[in-house]
Design a protein around this motif. Sequence first.
Motif, mmCIF file in Angstrom:
data_model
loop_
_atom_site.group_PDB
_atom_site.id
_atom_site.type_symbol
_atom_site.label_atom_id
_atom_site.label_comp_id
_atom_site.label_asym_id
_atom_site.label_seq_id
_atom_site.Cartn_x
_atom_site.Cartn_y
_atom_site.Cartn_z
ATOM 1 N N ILE A 42 -2.269 6.416 -17.705
ATOM 2 C CA ILE A 42 -3.430 6.591 -16.844
ATOM 3 C C ILE A 42 -2.954 6.966 -15.441
ATOM 4 C CG2 ILE A 42 -5.400 5.421 -15.799
ATOM 5 C CD1 ILE A 42 -5.475 3.681 -18.354
ATOM 6 N N LEU A 43 -1.794 6.453 -15.082
ATOM 7 C CA LEU A 43 -1.184 6.699 -13.775
ATOM 8 C C LEU A 43 -0.087 7.726 -13.959
ATOM 9 C CD1 LEU A 43 -1.384 5.563 -10.893
ATOM 10 C CD2 LEU A 43 0.372 3.948 -11.510
ATOM 11 N N MET B 157 0.832 -1.205 0.000
ATOM 12 C CA MET B 157 0.000 0.000 0.000
ATOM 13 C C MET B 157 0.871 1.262 0.000
ATOM 14 S SD MET B 157 -3.219 -0.635 -0.115
ATOM 15 C CE MET B 157 -4.384 -1.936 0.166
ATOM 16 N N LYS B 158 1.990 1.231 0.743
ATOM 17 C CA LYS B 158 2.895 2.384 0.757
ATOM 18 C C LYS B 158 3.521 2.599 -0.607
ATOM 19 C CE LYS B 158 4.357 2.393 5.576
ATOM 20 N NZ LYS B 158 5.482 2.142 6.486
ATOM 21 N N LYS B 159 3.913 1.510 -1.262
ATOM 22 C CA LYS B 159 4.626 1.619 -2.534
ATOM 23 C C LYS B 159 3.693 1.987 -3.693
ATOM 24 C CE LYS B 159 7.850 -0.868 -5.468
ATOM 25 N NZ LYS B 159 8.630 -2.075 -5.648
ATOM 26 N N TYR B 160 2.524 1.341 -3.773
ATOM 27 C CA TYR B 160 1.642 1.521 -4.924
ATOM 28 C C TYR B 160 0.414 2.373 -4.646
ATOM 29 C CZ TYR B 160 4.435 -2.015 -7.243
ATOM 30 O OH TYR B 160 5.477 -2.699 -7.805
ATOM 31 N N GLY B 161 0.101 2.634 -3.380
ATOM 32 C CA GLY B 161 -0.980 3.540 -3.009
ATOM 33 C C GLY B 161 -2.344 3.158 -3.529
ATOM 34 N N LYS B 162 -2.921 4.069 -4.324
ATOM 35 C CA LYS B 162 -4.290 3.906 -4.804
ATOM 36 C C LYS B 162 -4.455 2.676 -5.692
ATOM 37 C CE LYS B 162 -5.250 8.822 -4.686
ATOM 38 N NZ LYS B 162 -5.530 10.019 -5.484
ATOM 39 N N VAL B 163 -3.428 2.337 -6.423
ATOM 40 C CA VAL B 163 -3.515 1.160 -7.299
ATOM 41 C C VAL B 163 -3.678 -0.105 -6.458
ATOM 42 C CG1 VAL B 163 -2.310 -0.216 -9.032
ATOM 43 C CG2 VAL B 163 -2.167 2.262 -9.109
ATOM 44 N N ALA B 164 -2.883 -0.235 -5.399
ATOM 45 C CA ALA B 164 -2.979 -1.403 -4.529
ATOM 46 C C ALA B 164 -4.344 -1.467 -3.854
ATOM 47 C CB ALA B 164 -1.875 -1.385 -3.480
ATOM 48 N N PRO C 185 1.627 -5.114 -8.939
ATOM 49 C CA PRO C 185 2.707 -4.586 -9.787
ATOM 50 C C PRO C 185 2.416 -4.614 -11.292
ATOM 51 C CG PRO C 185 3.617 -5.923 -8.030
ATOM 52 C CD PRO C 185 2.137 -6.111 -7.984
ATOM 53 N N PRO C 186 1.890 -5.721 -11.847
ATOM 54 C CA PRO C 186 1.614 -5.680 -13.288
ATOM 55 C C PRO C 186 0.509 -4.691 -13.666
ATOM 56 C CG PRO C 186 1.260 -7.910 -12.425
ATOM 57 C CD PRO C 186 1.709 -7.064 -11.307
ATOM 58 N N ILE C 187 -0.487 -4.542 -12.807
ATOM 59 C CA ILE C 187 -1.546 -3.585 -13.105
ATOM 60 C C ILE C 187 -1.004 -2.165 -13.035
ATOM 61 C CG2 ILE C 187 -3.724 -2.625 -12.220
ATOM 62 C CD1 ILE C 187 -4.571 -5.505 -11.613
ATOM 63 N N SER C 188 -0.124 -1.904 -12.081
ATOM 64 C CA SER C 188 0.492 -0.582 -11.973
ATOM 65 C C SER C 188 1.334 -0.270 -13.211
ATOM 66 C CB SER C 188 1.355 -0.509 -10.715
ATOM 67 O OG SER C 188 1.961 0.741 -10.609
ATOM 68 N N ARG C 189 2.098 -1.258 -13.672
ATOM 69 C CA ARG C 189 2.901 -1.053 -14.895
ATOM 70 C C ARG C 189 2.001 -0.798 -16.104
ATOM 71 N NH1 ARG C 189 6.063 -5.188 -12.585
ATOM 72 N NH2 ARG C 189 5.004 -6.751 -13.838
ATOM 73 N N PHE C 190 0.904 -1.556 -16.200
ATOM 74 C CA PHE C 190 -0.034 -1.386 -17.306
ATOM 75 C C PHE C 190 -0.625 0.023 -17.304
ATOM 76 C CE2 PHE C 190 -4.453 -1.456 -18.747
ATOM 77 C CZ PHE C 190 -4.285 -1.858 -20.064
ATOM 78 N N LEU C 191 -1.035 0.496 -16.124
ATOM 79 C CA LEU C 191 -1.617 1.834 -16.019
ATOM 80 C C LEU C 191 -0.584 2.919 -16.330
ATOM 81 C CD1 LEU C 191 -3.823 1.363 -12.828
ATOM 82 C CD2 LEU C 191 -4.591 1.471 -15.214
#
Length: 141
Positions: free
Chosen positions: A136-137, A11-18, A125-131
């Motif tokens: 989008i991110l 949650m700290k690293k990815y925030g809203k995405v996580a 992580p893969p969703i964050s990379r995709f965004l």
Amino acid sequence: MATGGRLRELMKKYGKVALGVHLSVSAASITGLYLAIKNNVDVESMLERAGLPGIGRPQTPKHQENKEKLYNDDLIEEEPVLAQKGEKNRTAELAASTGGALAVAILLNKALFPVRVPITLALTPPISRFLARRNILKNHV
């Protein structure tokens, strides 16, 4: 590190995405459990077969005999456990007594937290990379 600690670190690293991924996994879990309960699938016995504890049924010798029948000749029954017409399964009884299938689905979802956290850890992580690739991110990791 415990699953709660890993989730906190994520949650700290990815925030809203996580948070979004975890809420999506939870929503999918509740939806699947709700549909299973509404379709009279004995979710509790399926969880017991998967090695997860049930939701309040003490294990009796009679129940042990039924478990041994499932593993007869080293074959595991693959079909969902449906209650017979005359008998009500424990999940259906809980749904009737606690105010509905949604309440039982939410309780079962809470019990499945140790299963949902690794799914969140793997998908974030893969969703964050995709965004980030799709722009989008804004602040990607």
